[in-house]
Design an enzyme around this catalytic site. Sequence first.
Site, PDB file in Angstrom:
ATOM      1  N   ARG A 195       0.835  -1.207   0.000  1.00  0.00           N
ATOM      2  CA  ARG A 195       0.000   0.000   0.000  1.00  0.00           C
ATOM      3  C   ARG A 195       0.871   1.258   0.000  1.00  0.00           C
ATOM      4  NH1 ARG A 195       0.203   3.939   2.526  1.00  0.00           N
ATOM      5  NH2 ARG A 195       0.022   2.979   4.575  1.00  0.00           N
ATOM      6  N   SER A 196       1.937   1.228   0.768  1.00  0.00           N
ATOM      7  CA  SER A 196       2.826   2.395   0.814  1.00  0.00           C
ATOM      8  C   SER A 196       3.421   2.679  -0.562  1.00  0.00           C
ATOM      9  CB  SER A 196       3.991   2.142   1.776  1.00  0.00           C
ATOM     10  OG  SER A 196       3.749   2.741   3.005  1.00  0.00           O
ATOM     11  N   PHE A 245       9.081  10.590  -2.622  1.00  0.00           N
ATOM     12  CA  PHE A 245       8.696  11.934  -2.168  1.00  0.00           C
ATOM     13  C   PHE A 245       9.602  12.319  -1.012  1.00  0.00           C
ATOM     14  CE2 PHE A 245       6.010  14.342   0.903  1.00  0.00           C
ATOM     15  CZ  PHE A 245       5.420  15.316   0.099  1.00  0.00           C
ATOM     16  N   LEU A 297      10.355  14.866   1.738  1.00  0.00           N
ATOM     17  CA  LEU A 297       9.996  16.026   2.559  1.00  0.00           C
ATOM     18  C   LEU A 297      10.784  15.984   3.871  1.00  0.00           C
ATOM     19  CD1 LEU A 297       8.140  18.519   2.981  1.00  0.00           C
ATOM     20  CD2 LEU A 297       6.486  16.981   4.053  1.00  0.00           C
ATOM     21  N   GLY A 319      -2.015 -17.004  20.248  1.00  0.00           N
ATOM     22  CA  GLY A 319      -1.042 -17.669  21.111  1.00  0.00           C
ATOM     23  C   GLY A 319       0.347 -17.642  20.486  1.00  0.00           C
ATOM     24  N   GLU A 359       3.504  10.095   7.993  1.00  0.00           N
ATOM     25  CA  GLU A 359       2.373  10.908   7.497  1.00  0.00           C
ATOM     26  C   GLU A 359       1.707  11.696   8.618  1.00  0.00           C
ATOM     27  OE1 GLU A 359       1.303  11.866   4.788  1.00  0.00           O
ATOM     28  OE2 GLU A 359       2.102  10.528   3.264  1.00  0.00           O
ATOM     29  N   THR A 415       2.594  12.042  12.902  1.00  0.00           N
ATOM     30  CA  THR A 415       2.468  11.074  13.993  1.00  0.00           C
ATOM     31  C   THR A 415       1.063  11.193  14.599  1.00  0.00           C
ATOM     32  OG1 THR A 415       3.170  12.573  15.751  1.00  0.00           O
ATOM     33  CG2 THR A 415       4.928  11.406  14.558  1.00  0.00           C
TER      34      THR A 415
END
Length: 395
Positions: free
Chosen positions: A96-97, A135, A137, A351, A375, A377
């Site tokens: 997903r990231s 990206f 930043l 368990g 993104e 905290t």
Amino acid sequence: MAGRFQGIDFYDVDGLLTEEERMVRDTVRDWVEKRVMPIIADAYIERRFPTELIPEIGELGMLGANLPEEYGCAGLNNVAYGLIMQELERGDFGIRSFASVQGSLVMYPIFAFGSEEQRRTWLPRLATVEAVGCFGLTEPDYGSNPGGMITTARRTGDGWLLNGAKMWITNGSMADVAVVWAQTGEIGDHSTIRGFVVPTDTPGFSARDQKGKMSLLASDTSELVLEDVALPEDAMLPGSTSGLKHPLMCLTQARYGIAWGGVGAAMACFDEALSYAKERVMFGGPIAGKQIQQARLADMLTQITQNQLLVLQLGRLKDAGTMTPQQVSLAKRATVDMATNVAREARRLLGANGILVEYHSMRHMANLESVYTYEGTHDIHTLILGQKLTGISAF
Ligand code: TGC
Ligand code: FAD
């Protein structure tokens, strides 16, 4: 048609989706089931992003899927986009990231702030993953407060010279292009921060893999070093003229997807916990028949259902054009916290088996610790909401 995983849907959220949204969700769900689930445990242990999946991610049109078709994107609405993020994260946060960064943090700024030429050059290639993006930043000393950044872009006779370092950059080592935010004026002046499109083969640009992670192992996280990186005049995103506000707008896009992702991870953990509870026999019966485990499952169900409705309404607001960044903060904060709790409870229900990589809950639990931090905290989103409620900034 979806595969083995059908997904918890206690309040018939399906009934609130359009046929197209369900179809998109089922397509990605099926792909995750067939292509991600069989390999993700090994990739995690091997500490590698499963690059073999990249072409298929492009072919399925999952990247920048809410951007217009004229740039080679799928042109889906934001609910369908959110459902893609939910299903990808059900597989793993690393997947997903990868998609989130490429779509929301690389394609979105080029679409929103780029020139027409930058859009035509990069967006179709990024949509099909002919090019991978990252990206930049965050810096080593400027995480929650990116406005203080010390990476500089200085004008030369015919362009720009970039110097500095960016830290914790997803997709950093495998990227062909980086969207880098740099200070063009005085350090600390938020209004002069600008975005630059930097091909990673530009001399002076290098990426170093971040070693020693104990979370998000199936993801590329790197440090970017910029040493006298000379760029032409048109490397700047010409529309990125509102300083810090523009990278923060990108974060709003990515946080929106993360909020959906949290729900996906929690659904995966619940699914695993429920089937395990029915199968695992202890004291003469399945542990699903024990009151403590039923309470655990009921709590998970309640939290997931609340958050499914939350992200769907957030998506409807985004599609209506009325969604605010603070609403996104609330959702990112809520779903990631919820998913962390659900993953931990699922792992406990399993368990000793719960600590093994062939089960998924502990992997999600470990990944969620990164998502809690990146993104914005959890604390930063708390303060964003506090500021919205009181009008007082407590940063
Ligand atoms: P502040 O003065 O509050 O804001 C400056 C201007 O920006 C506007 N704004 C936003 N606009 C759109 N979306 C948002 N989320 C916005 N937040 C603020 C704001 O209205 C203002 O506009 P204007 O017109 O008044 O000028 O700025 P600040 O310096 O006080 O910062 C506020 C703060 C702390 C909330 C911000 O710096 C912040 O969000 N910090 C967290 C940093 C962060 O989230 N970094 C993420 C890096 S990328 C990443 O982690 C990728 S992970 C991989 C993956 O996504 O999968
Ligand atoms: P800090 O800002 O140093 O915060 C440390 C602690 O102090 C936290 O608990 C925080 O909540 C707290 N804190 C900070 N300010 C305040 C305050 N005012 N009041 C109270 N408490 C406060 N960045 C990118 O640019 N691109 C990426 O692709 C990217 N990918 C990432 C991938 C991973 C796996 C990780 C872990 C991070 C990634 N990041 C990325 C960076 C991420 O956005 C930052 O880690 C995050 O913004 C927090 O910054 P920090 O780690 O420097 O923490």
